[in-house]
Enzyme design. Structure first.
Site, short mmCIF file in Angstrom:
data_model
loop_
_atom_site.label_atom_id
_atom_site.label_comp_id
_atom_site.label_asym_id
_atom_site.label_seq_id
_atom_site.Cartn_x
_atom_site.Cartn_y
_atom_site.Cartn_z
N HIS A 2 0.82 -1.22 0.00
CA HIS A 2 0.00 0.00 0.00
C HIS A 2 0.85 1.26 0.00
CE1 HIS A 2 0.38 -0.17 4.51
NE2 HIS A 2 0.34 1.14 4.39
N ASP A 4 0.31 -7.71 1.53
CA ASP A 4 0.64 -6.28 1.60
C ASP A 4 2.14 -6.05 1.61
OD1 ASP A 4 0.09 -3.58 1.60
OD2 ASP A 4 -0.03 -3.43 3.78
N GLY A 23 3.28 6.74 8.03
CA GLY A 23 4.65 6.94 7.58
C GLY A 23 5.57 5.81 7.97
N SER A 38 4.65 2.62 7.73
CA SER A 38 4.31 1.45 6.94
C SER A 38 5.51 0.95 6.16
CB SER A 38 3.20 1.78 5.94
OG SER A 38 1.98 1.95 6.58
N THR A 48 2.67 -3.05 9.20
CA THR A 48 1.73 -2.86 8.10
C THR A 48 0.45 -2.15 8.48
OG1 THR A 48 0.63 -4.00 6.26
CG2 THR A 48 0.61 -5.11 8.38
N ILE A 103 -2.46 -0.63 11.94
CA ILE A 103 -2.79 -0.44 13.34
C ILE A 103 -4.29 -0.64 13.53
CG2 ILE A 103 -0.90 1.18 13.73
CD1 ILE A 103 -2.94 3.45 13.68
N LEU A 104 -4.68 -0.91 14.74
CA LEU A 104 -6.09 -0.96 15.10
C LEU A 104 -6.40 0.32 15.85
CD1 LEU A 104 -8.62 -2.76 14.99
CD2 LEU A 104 -7.99 -3.63 17.23
#
Length: 437
Positions: free
Chosen positions: A98, A128, A199, A201, A217, A219-220
């Protein structure tokens, strides 16, 4: 309301060491599990981590410029993230899909101030992950270790470029392993309580010795889009398999077993009269497949695969998804309350785009069955054509290319042939048209 944010980064967690409030001595330090720098008189993990930091880079993705411009229509930055160099000699950088999605050009910024154009080697939406290559000398690389060695409670460090900041190191612990159910991808995540922000990722998750154990990759988030102390990373066990395939052929080719899996949840468990809420339900088995040869049947509940506990269908998909063709997978399952064991062999997918069971078919990554109100999609495989097109579990299919579809045979015939198909579906009482490539 919870939401999954595709962006990595880890917040600083203070490490409290139970020592007297006095200057630590070398003798006392030898009794501590935390590395001690006798010269400075401080506890620190810097020695191991500093070796990895030069190999953590910033990745900038440039896409099509919008609106009028003077001169050539040059690409402009559309996203940025982090990455990790895992092969210095070849200039191989790993990041998230992504981060690079939709890009025309890519640049990699080094900690020493150098910047390089990068070539996209390949991407894998299902995990991903993406692989870039740069031509440069004097690169560092991060040592990669098998994430299977991790234990809940291990310290974990993340490095990246969050929220416009320069390279940032943060710390937490491994909160859990084998996390799934967060989206439509192949999921077997490492969970950490370190803060993850936009940033980061694609940046590495490191152990206390500075070795790569995962790629951050997502977060919740509780709804504000910020860090809530729950972050996820793709484990190195999956990472290295995907990277090897992308470097070899530019794509990931996955095998199959002929079994169609659905996730066990509380409602499904009650419907089946079970006393468990974790596992993968076998919805159907394709005739002549490896799953049929293994003796698996519709309604079996897979609870372990390759000695790993199964949380839901994502756990099984992750294990099969990184297994080479011919691999034999040990499976533990429940049938009518009794435990059984068998071995599944990962096979080469058939040329047909549809796998047909007695009552269920899987085509282009979507699993479908006959429901009381029509042909219903009940599962969508991560990274598949169906997922990319926006097809969702619960959708009811009424037409394909404008023609009514009344049964599984017609559905399998239409979706099993090559070429794009336009599906007319009902979702929440609203009609939609979805083009399935």
């Amino acid at each position: 309301m919870r939401s999954i944010i595709r962006a990595g980064g880890l917040s600083m967690l203070a490490l409290i060491v139970a020592v007297p409030l006095m200057v630590a001595t070398p003798a006392a330090a030898q009794q501590s599990p935390v590395p001690f720098d006798a010269q400075r008189g401080v506890f620190t993990f810097a020695t191991g981590l500093e070796r990895a930091l030069p190999a953590v880079v910033q990745v900038t993705t440039l896409g099509q410029s919008e609106g009028p411009s003077s001169g050539e229509n040059e690409p402009r930055p559309i996203s940025s993230g982090s990455g990790a160099i895992i092969d210095a000699r070849e200039g191989i950088v790993v990041t998230n899909n992504h981060v690079v999605e939709g890009g025309r050009k890519f640049t990699v910024d080094m900690t020493d101030g150098r910047i390089f154009d990068a070539v996209l080697i390949g991407t894998d939406k299902a995990t991903d992950l993406a692989v870039l290559k740069i031509e440069a000398t004097g690169l560092s690389q991060i040592e990669v270790v098998n994430s299977d060695s991790l234990r809940t409670g291990d310290l974990a460090f993340a490095v990246g470029y969050p929220l416009g900041l320069d390279q940032t190191l943060t710390m937490g612990v491994i909160s859990g392993m084998g996390r799934s159910g967060m989206g439509d991808r192949i999921e077997d995540y490492i969970q950490t309580d370190a803060a993850v922000n936009s940033g980061n990722s694609g940046g590495p998750l490191l152990d206390s010795r500075g070795r790569l154990i995962g790629i951050n990759t997502s977060i919740l988030s509780g709804g504000g889009g910020g860090n809530d102390g729950i972050a996820f990373a793709v484990p190195s066990r999956i990472l290295m398999y995907v990277v090897a395939q992308l470097r070899e052929s530019g794509e990931v080719k996955r095998g199959t077993t002929g079994a169609i899996f659905g996730s066990l949840n509380a409602q499904r468990s009650r419907d089946l009269g079970l006393g468990i809420v974790r596992g993968a339900v076998i919805e159907d088995v394709a005739p002549g497949s490896s799953a049929e040869a293994a003796g698996l049947k519709r309604g079996d509940i897979v609870t372990r695969i390759q000695n790993r506990p199964v949380s839901n269908a994502g756990t099984v998909a992750a294990t099969i998804g990184i297994a080479a063709r011919g691999t034999r997978l040990e499976v533990v399952y429940l049938r009518e309350g009794r435990e059984g064991r068998t071995t599944l062999t990962v096979e080469t997918p058939s040329e047909s785009m549809a796998i047909a069971g007695a009552d269920v078919i899987m085509a282009r990554g979507a699993s479908m069955r006959v429901a009381s109100d029509g042909l219903q999609v009940f599962a969508v495989e991560g990274g598949s054509a169906a997922a990319a097109a926006g097809l969702q579990a619960g959708d009811l299919i009424s037409q394909i290319d404008g023609a009514p579809v009344s049964g599984l045979d017609g559905l399998a015939m239409s979706l099993g042939a090559e070429g794009a198909r336009v599906l007319s579906v009902m979702r929440g009482g609203e009609p939609l048209e979805i083009t399935l490539p």
